[in-house]
Each structure stands twice: as structure tokens, then as C-alpha cells.
Design a protein around this motif. Structure first.
Motif, PDB file in Angstrom:
ATOM      1  N   ILE A   1       0.866  -1.186   0.000  1.00 15.82           N
ATOM      2  CA  ILE A   1       0.000   0.000   0.000  1.00 15.82           C
ATOM      3  C   ILE A   1       0.897   1.229   0.000  1.00 15.82           C
ATOM      4  O   ILE A   1       1.852   1.309   0.775  1.00 15.82           O
ATOM      5  CB  ILE A   1      -0.935   0.012   1.221  1.00 15.82           C
ATOM      6  N   GLN A   2       0.552   2.185  -0.880  1.00 21.12           N
ATOM      7  CA  GLN A   2       1.314   3.426  -0.980  1.00 21.12           C
ATOM      8  C   GLN A   2       0.349   4.599  -0.788  1.00 21.12           C
ATOM      9  O   GLN A   2      -0.803   4.547  -1.236  1.00 21.12           O
ATOM     10  CB  GLN A   2       2.005   3.523  -2.354  1.00 21.12           C
TER      11      GLN A   2
ATOM     12  N   ALA B   1       0.157   8.301 -10.330  1.00 24.94           N
ATOM     13  CA  ALA B   1      -0.540   9.557 -10.050  1.00 24.94           C
ATOM     14  C   ALA B   1      -0.361  10.543 -11.201  1.00 24.94           C
ATOM     15  O   ALA B   1      -1.290  11.262 -11.578  1.00 24.94           O
ATOM     16  CB  ALA B   1      -0.028  10.151  -8.750  1.00 24.94           C
ATOM     17  N   GLY B   2       0.849  10.613 -11.770  1.00 27.79           N
ATOM     18  CA  GLY B   2       1.051  11.489 -12.916  1.00 27.79           C
ATOM     19  C   GLY B   2       0.191  11.083 -14.092  1.00 27.79           C
ATOM     20  O   GLY B   2      -0.347  11.932 -14.815  1.00 27.79           O
TER      21      GLY B   2
ATOM     22  N   VAL C   1      -7.342   5.203  -4.409  1.00 29.33           N
ATOM     23  CA  VAL C   1      -8.253   6.175  -3.769  1.00 29.33           C
ATOM     24  C   VAL C   1      -7.997   7.535  -4.432  1.00 29.33           C
ATOM     25  O   VAL C   1      -6.891   8.075  -4.336  1.00 29.33           O
ATOM     26  CB  VAL C   1      -8.024   6.249  -2.251  1.00 29.33           C
ATOM     27  N   LEU C   2      -9.009   8.052  -5.129  1.00 30.62           N
ATOM     28  CA  LEU C   2      -8.878   9.299  -5.881  1.00 30.62           C
ATOM     29  C   LEU C   2      -9.632  10.415  -5.166  1.00 30.62           C
ATOM     30  O   LEU C   2     -10.661  10.178  -4.527  1.00 30.62           O
ATOM     31  CB  LEU C   2      -9.425   9.118  -7.294  1.00 30.62           C
TER      32      LEU C   2
ATOM     33  N   ALA D   1      -4.174   7.188  -2.601  1.00 27.32           N
ATOM     34  CA  ALA D   1      -3.650   5.919  -2.092  1.00 27.32           C
ATOM     35  C   ALA D   1      -3.701   4.888  -3.220  1.00 27.32           C
ATOM     36  O   ALA D   1      -4.540   4.955  -4.111  1.00 27.32           O
ATOM     37  CB  ALA D   1      -4.447   5.430  -0.898  1.00 27.32           C
ATOM     38  N   LEU D   2      -2.780   3.914  -3.137  1.00 28.37           N
ATOM     39  CA  LEU D   2      -2.701   2.860  -4.150  1.00 28.37           C
ATOM     40  C   LEU D   2      -2.342   1.554  -3.457  1.00 28.37           C
ATOM     41  O   LEU D   2      -1.333   1.475  -2.743  1.00 28.37           O
ATOM     42  CB  LEU D   2      -1.641   3.196  -5.204  1.00 28.37           C
ATOM     43  N   ALA D   3      -3.187   0.551  -3.647  1.00 33.37           N
ATOM     44  CA  ALA D   3      -2.956  -0.788  -3.083  1.00 33.37           C
ATOM     45  C   ALA D   3      -2.857  -1.790  -4.230  1.00 33.37           C
ATOM     46  O   ALA D   3      -3.662  -1.762  -5.163  1.00 33.37           O
ATOM     47  CB  ALA D   3      -4.085  -1.173  -2.127  1.00 33.37           C
ATOM     48  N   ARG D   4      -1.886  -2.722  -4.133  1.00 29.59           N
ATOM     49  CA  ARG D   4      -1.677  -3.705  -5.209  1.00 29.59           C
ATOM     50  C   ARG D   4      -1.416  -5.074  -4.602  1.00 29.59           C
ATOM     51  O   ARG D   4      -0.643  -5.203  -3.645  1.00 29.59           O
ATOM     52  CB  ARG D   4      -0.503  -3.302  -6.089  1.00 29.59           C
TER      53      ARG D   4
END
Length: 747
Positions: free
Chosen positions: A390-391, A422-423, A446-447, A458-461
Motif C-alpha cells: 500500500i502506498q 498519479a502522474g 483512492v482518488l 492511495a494505491l494498493a496492489r
């Protein structure tokens, strides 16, 4: 019907004590007659219920009890019945069932028309051969069997016939009438004489039943003599007469001899003979089977330069001029030259030295065995990998704030990195096309919207992979004993070895780039050199390599994997041996986290990125050699592999559908007697076209009688390079007909 027994004055009709009696049974019941005679001779008869009918037993004069019993058994045999002696009684049964009864196992205890079983042990003849000879001499309801284990015959038949068969078997079971004769050869070579006479006399073996008249000749090179084995003295005398006619001094002046080799290589054998008779070991060392291909090429080139000289120089320099060497017998005139085109040896030597050379040549010029090598390369691998992380990315304040605080975590790389993703999301919010897609697996983001623009908070993978591989490779090849063989199955891959640029020619602007490339074989390679011992054990020098291209995107070049085995092993014929292998189990783990926060229990998983990978590899290499010593074994091996690949082709035919035109895959033609039946292959063996024969000048009939010892030899009586073999005795001579042109063979 009249039933009576006339008794002499010495005894009464029904008294068992009477010594003689006259039998007069005409049309009497069989059972009554058996009982009456049994009462007279004092024997208890057990009668089979199937025995019915009448019988005639009449004696013209008084008979004894033994004679009365033989008369009864003979009369019963004519009716299809027989008697089997038991322990204190005698059974009367149908002839077809007599062999199933527990009767005596020797014909000596019974006589006449009684059934018995006897075992005949043979000393010289084969039991299976005598079965076909004796079967017609035995009653159809009785049996004869051969026991190959101890070479014996088991016969169940009437006692009198067993005695007759015993005399026949004793006459047949005798040593072969043909004795062994040793004929010394004084002028010719024993192996040449034996081969020529065998060809002349082998016609009898090609006729039905001609094996009994076959004459066998074997050459003994040590004593230069021929061993003759014939079934009769006449055939032996015929063979010895032919040998005497052929064993004559040569009428050709000179001492030059030409030896045609059957199996050996003339150039190598010539070098070996030179080294033996000139005490020079350099020649044989250059052509040893264990040398590498480069040395073999140098050796062959040097041999061509040396010509007929007996010695040899170094590998890279031609031999210096020297006088021709002499053989061990002393004196000049001993030279050995090989003709590679016809695979022959040209020997210039005295008669005594030539005999010694021929003895050595006959021992070396033998059919070499072959080895069929089957290799099994088994590789089973399993790979499992998992990733989870998770970032976060956040920014305080808004567009009116003088100071804003931002924080974020960044793990992994590429499409799994949060700032990169994100970019890409921000570019999509501005109406641009996305240039980066999420990585494989489950990706959750999460946007949030800031000032009308999308932002990633947030970004989960999560990703889990599972890969398995099961590879079986079976390279196989056949090679001669002590000869190296190699098989390669793979690709020829280019590898960049260098790069450079040059100025454009003609003063033009720019440069010309160049790359140097080296191509290498990548795939499966097997190199083996077998050596067969006398006991059937095979020693093999083996090099096996398996390579594959792993990565072509590396900036430094192509990455390949390589697995090789270089070893020497000893294995029995037909047995499987393991050469080696690899059992590898690799576990890799990685973790990226935020210091402090990533170490917290439970909550710390929100600030870390974890990956784990496990690779398990099992590799094993097996080898199985099979020695092929004869042509029959070679044909059977080829037929087995031929049928295997043909069945694969037949099972791989495409399915026929109504929407597609029928298209059948090609299939090998079937084998018949070791030859493909049909197809586009050349018919074998090729038939030669006979030339038209000249018209005969006389009408005298051609001689058809056997060869007569002492007759003057005809000019073409001996087989030469162009003379045909003589016809078999009694074979009619058919005149040759003009050749008929054959189409379809390039003519």
C-alpha cells in the motif's frame, strides 16, 4: 450265437488251472468274452461302460494263457478298444482314452497291444526334429511330445510299436556322419579359399531340404588351413578337390597383392600395419579413435602427403624424404599403400610376409559393433510469487494556502509506483490519453478531486503468480564402436560481440555504424563416444548440454541458461544409468517499508510493500546404450523406430469437418521385409539388366552333372571379377534373353 471253449484233456473248460485251451468265440458279446478269458488267465478286468458290441476270438489249436491274452488284446484293438495294465487289474477302455489312464511307463513290463508310455533320452539328435519323423508312425489317438529341457521324447502307444520306435530312435540318434577335415593351404590364403568354395557349394542349401547336404568351410588364419565339415564323404571329397584345384601357385609374375576390405577403413588399416611392421608408432597414434576432429584432419592430410611411405612425420610438417622402409622379415620390398576410393590395400612384399599381413588383416577387418544411445533429460520446475503493498500520497491546505505540506510513500517501480501512476491519472484529468497502465494483479486506488483535477491519494496492489514446467527431452543417436557421434537440436542465435562507427565515405556528413555478431547454437546437444568391451560392458565418454534463451531485453545482450554434463561412465548393454542432475529450491523475499511506521504491528502493513518468490527445479539426466552387433539387430531397431514415428503421424491426422476441404497429413509408407512398401523411395535391391547373350555355335547340351574331381578346368570355371558362379548340379541352363528397357529410372 455259439460260445464255447474247447479244453484239452489236461484241463477243464472253466478251470483256471488248465495250461492250454482252445478259444472259439464267434459273434459273442464283448463283455462276456472278456470275463471268460479273464477267468481262464486269472486276471481281473475292469470294463468301461462304453464298450459294447460283439467280437470274434477263434484259435485253431490250444493256446496258453499268455497267448490267449494277446489274442484278446489284438481283437479288442481291431474294435477300437485297448487294455491298460494296472496294479493287480487290467482296464479295458476306448483307445482314445488310453493315454489318460495310469498305465506303465515302460514298454518292458507289457507286451503286445497294450498301451504304455516310454521316455526316450537323446544324446545327439534334437528332440523337436524327431517329432516330425515319428509322428506318422504312431496311432492317431496316441501322443508323442518333446521336452527341449533335457532333450527327450515322451511317447504313449502300443507296447509292440514302442519297441519298434525304440529301434528307429536308436538308429537316428547317432553322431553326424560328417567328420571334420583340416586341409592345409600351401600357396593361397585360407580365408580366400574358404569364401570361394563356400560360394560354389552353397547352392545345395538354397534348395528345399538342402540343409542336410550343406558343406561348411572355416578358415584358420593362424595355420593358414581350411576346416571342412560335410554330411557325407562324397561331399567332403568334392570340397577337398575344389580346394586342391584352387590352391595353386600364382601364374602372375611379381609380388604385388590387392586386398579388398569388407569393414575396416583402408587408410587407417594401412597406417596401423606400417606402424606394426616398421616399429614406428607415430602413424597409429595419429589415427587413434580418441583424437579430436582437428587432429584427424591433420592426420589425413599428412597421410595423403606421405603416399606409400612406411613412416610418418609430425602433424604440421610433411615427412622428410627417406628411403623406403623394410619389413621385419629383412630386406627391401615391403610396401603398403591404401586406395581410399575402392577401400583396398595394395601390398608389395614376399609371399611369407604377405601371409603374415593377411593373417593380421583378417583379424582386424571384422564387422564393428554399433551402439544406439538413448538419453532422457527430465526437468520439472515450479515457480510461485506473491506481491502486496500500500502506498500513500497526501497534500495539506488548498490553493489559497501560503504553505502546504505534502507526504507520500513510493515503493516498487514502473506501473506499480504511486507517483508514476498519479502522474498518469493527472494527465487523464486534463483530457490526455493515459500513457501508463496498472501492473498485473489487483490494483485499487483512492482518488480525490482538487481544484477540479483528479488526484491519487492511495494505491494498493496485490499479485500472486504460479507457474509450472515439465520438460522431457529424448535425444537418441547411433554410432560405431569407439567413434564419436554428436546431435544438436536447437537454434543458431546471434550474439553481439562489438560495435563501432566509421566516417561516411566520399566526404559526406554522418557516420556508418557497424556491429560484429557471433552465432552460437542454443538448444540441446549430445556428444558421445562409446567403447564396447568383450563382456558387453559399454564405456562412454559423454558431454550433454541443454541451453535456452532467458532474456532478450537486457541492455548488455542476450541472457542464456546452460546445463551441461561432461563425464565418463561404465554401463552394461541395455541398462539405464543416471548421469547426474540438479535439485534446486530457491526462496527470495523482499520488503520495502517506511522506517518506524512500517514496523508497527498490524498498522505497519499500511506502510510497507512486500514480495516473495520461490522457484523449485528438479533436473535429471539418464542414459541407456544398446549394442547392435548384427544386421538383423540393426533392421529390428530401425523397424521399431520407423513404426513408432509412423504411428505418431497416423495419430496426428487433422479432424475432417464439413466446412473445410479434406487435407491429410503425410504418412510414412509401411515396412515390408525391412523395405518401405510404396512411396517415392527407390526399390531395393536394384535389379541389374542382363546383356543379350550371343547365339550358340553348336547344339551340344550344357553339362548338368556334378563337378568331377580331376577333370580339366575350363577357362571360366573359377569365379573371378566378371565370371558368374557355376550352376548347381542338375540345374537346367536357361539361355539369356535380350535386356528389356526399364522406364522410370532416369533412362
Amino acid at each position: 450265437m455259439a460260445v464255447a471253449i474247447a479244453v484239452t484233456p489236461l484241463a477243464h473248460a472253466q478251470s483256471p488251472s488248465a495250461s492250454q485251451a482252445t478259444l472259439n468265440f464267434v459273434g459273442a458279446d464283448i463283455e462276456s468274452v472278456i470275463k471268460a478269458i479273464g477267468h481262464y488267465i486269472g486276471t481281473t478286468f475292469i470294463i468301461d461302460p462304453r464298450i459294447k458290441g460283439t467280437i470274434n476270438v477263434v484259435s485253431e489249436k490250444p493256446v496258453s494263457k499268455a497267448q490267449a491274452f494277446r489274442l484278446l488284446t489284438s481283437a479288442l484293438r481291431l474294435q477300437g478298444y485297448t487294455v491298460v495294465a494296472g496294479d493287480g487289474f487290467t482296464k479295458v477302455v476306448p483307445e482314445a482314452d488310453a493315454k489318460l489312464q495310469a498305465g506303465p511307463t515302460s514298454s518292458g513290463s507289457v507286451r503286445g497291444d497294450q498301451i504304455a508310455t516310454q521316455i526316450f533320452r537323446l544324446n545327439y539328435e534334437t528332440a523337436n526334429n524327431l517329432v516330425a519323423v515319428l509322428r506318422p508312425l504312431i496311432s492317431p489317438n496316441n501322443t508323442i511330445n518333446a521336452n527341449p529341457g533335457n532333450n527327450s521324447l515322451v511317447i504313449t502307444d502300443y507296447a509292440d510299436n514302442l519297441q519298434r520306435l525304440g529301434k528307429i530312435i536308436a538308429a537316428l540318434d547317432s553322431p553326424a556322419t560328417g567328420d571334420l577335415d583340416v586341409v592345409p593351404i600351401r600357396h593361397a590364403i585360407a580365408s580366400d579359399i574358404a569364401g570361394m568354395v563356400n560360394r560354389l557349394l552353397e547352392t545345395a542349401a538354397n534348395t528345399p531340404g538342402g540343409d542336410g547336404g550343406r558343406v561348411s568351410l572355416l578358415a584358420d588364419s593362424r595355420t593358414n588351413s581350411v576346416v571342412v565339415r560335410a554330411p557325407s564323404p562324397a561331399r567332403a571329397n568334392l570340397a577337398k578337390a575344389l580346394i586342391a584345384k584352387l590352391d595353386q601357385p600364382t601364374s602372375t609374375p611379381g609380388n604385388v597383392h590387392v586386398v579388398h576390405l569388407k569393414n575396416a577403413e583402408a587408410t587407417r588399416l594401412a597406417q596401423t600395419l606400417r606402424s606394426v611392421f616398421t616399429n614406428d608408432t607415430s602413424a597409429s597414434t595419429q589415427n587413434s579413435p580418441g583424437q579430436n576432429p582437428g587432429q584427424n584432419q591433420n592426420s589425413n592430410q599428412q597421410q595423403q602427403n606421405a603416399g606409400g611411405q612406411g613412416g610418418a612425420g609430425g602433424l604440421n610438417t610433411p615427412p622428410p624424404a627417406a628411403p623406403l622402409p623394410t619389413l621385419s622379415s629383412g630386406g627391401p620390398g615391403g610396401y603398403i599403400q591404401a586406395d581410399a576410393a575402392t577401400n583396398t590395400l595394395i601390398i608389395t612384399s614376399s609371399e611369407a610376409v604377405y601371409r603374415n599381413l593377411r593373417a593380421v588383416i583378417d583379424l582386424l577387418d571384422v564387422r564393428r559393433a554399433q551402439v544406439y544411445v538413448e538419453s532422457l533429460i527430465v526437468e520439472v520446475s515450479a515457480s510461485k510469487a506473491a506481491e502486496f503493498g500500500i502506498q500513500w500520497l497526501g497534500l495539506s491546505g488548498d490553493n489559497t494556502s501560503n504553505y502546504r505540506v505534502g507526504a507520500g510513500t513510493s515503493f516498487a517501480a514502473g506501473a506499480s509506483n504511486l507517483p508514476t501512476v498519479a502522474g498518469a491519472v493527472a494527465a487523464v484529468g486534463k483530457g490526455a490519453l493515459p500513457n501508463i497502465l496498472p501492473s498485473a494483479g489487483l490494483t485499487v486506488g483512492v482518488l480525490r478531486q482538487i481544484n477540479g483535477q483528479l488526484g491519487l491519494g492511495a494505491l494498493a496492489r496485490a499479485l500472486e503468480t504460479d507457474a509450472n514446467a515439465n520438460i522431457l527431452s529424448m535425444p537418441n543417436l547411433i554410432t560405431l564402436d569407439n567413434e564419436e557421434a554428436k546431435i544438436i537440436v536447437g537454434q543458431n542465435v546471434p550474439f553481439i560481440t562489438g560495435q563501432y562507427t566509421t566516417q561516411a565515405s566520399g566526404g559526406a556528413a554522418g557516420v556508418n555504424p557497424f556491429q560484429t555478431i557471433e552465432r552460437k547454437d542454443v538448444g540441446l546437444s549430445l556428444r558421445v563416444r562409446p567403447q564396447i568391451s568383450e563382456g558387453g560392458t559399454v564405456k562412454m565418454a559423454i558431454y550433454q548440454e541443454t541451453s535456452a534463451v532467458q532474456d532478450t531485453a537486457n541492455a548488455a545482450g542476450i541472457i542464456t541458461s546452460k546445463r551441461s554434463i561432461d563425464t565418463n561412465v561404465l554401463v552394461d548393454d541395455g541398462q539405464i544409468i543416471v548421469l547426474g542432475g540438479l535439485i534446486e529450491d530457491t526462496v527470495q523475499t523482499g520488503e520495502e517499508k517506511v522506517p518506524g511506521l512500517g514496523s508497527l504491528p498490524i498498522v505497519g502493513n499500511l506502510f510497507k510493500y512486500q514480495n516473495r518468490k520461490r522457484v523449485k527445479t528438479n533436473l535429471m539426466v539418464f542414459l541407456r546404450p544398446t549394442v547392435v552387433r548384427s544386421n538383423d539387430q540393426s533392421i529390428n531397431l530401425a523397424a521399431d523406430r520407423y513404426d513408432l514415428i509412423r504411428n505418431v503421424q497416423q495419430n496426428s491426422q487433422p479432424n475432417q469437418t464439413p466446412l473445410m476441404p479434406p487435407m491429410e497429413a503425410p504418412v510414412l509408407p509401411p515396412l515390408q521385409n525391412g523395405q518401405p512398401a510404396g512411396g517415392n523411395m527407390v526399390r531395393s535391391p536394384l535389379q541389374s539388366l542382363s546383356a543379350p547373350a550371343p547365339a550358340p555355335t553348336t547344339s551340344a547340351p550344357a553339362p548338368t552333372g556334378p563337378l568331377i574331381p580331376g577333370a580339366p578346368p575350363a577357362p571360366s570355371s573359377l569365379p573371378g571379377p566378371e565370371a558368374p558362379l557355376p550352376a548347381a548340379p542338375g540345374t537346367p541352363v536357361i539361355p539369356a534373353t535380350p535386356a528389356t528397357p526399364v522406364t522410370g529410372y532416369g533412362g
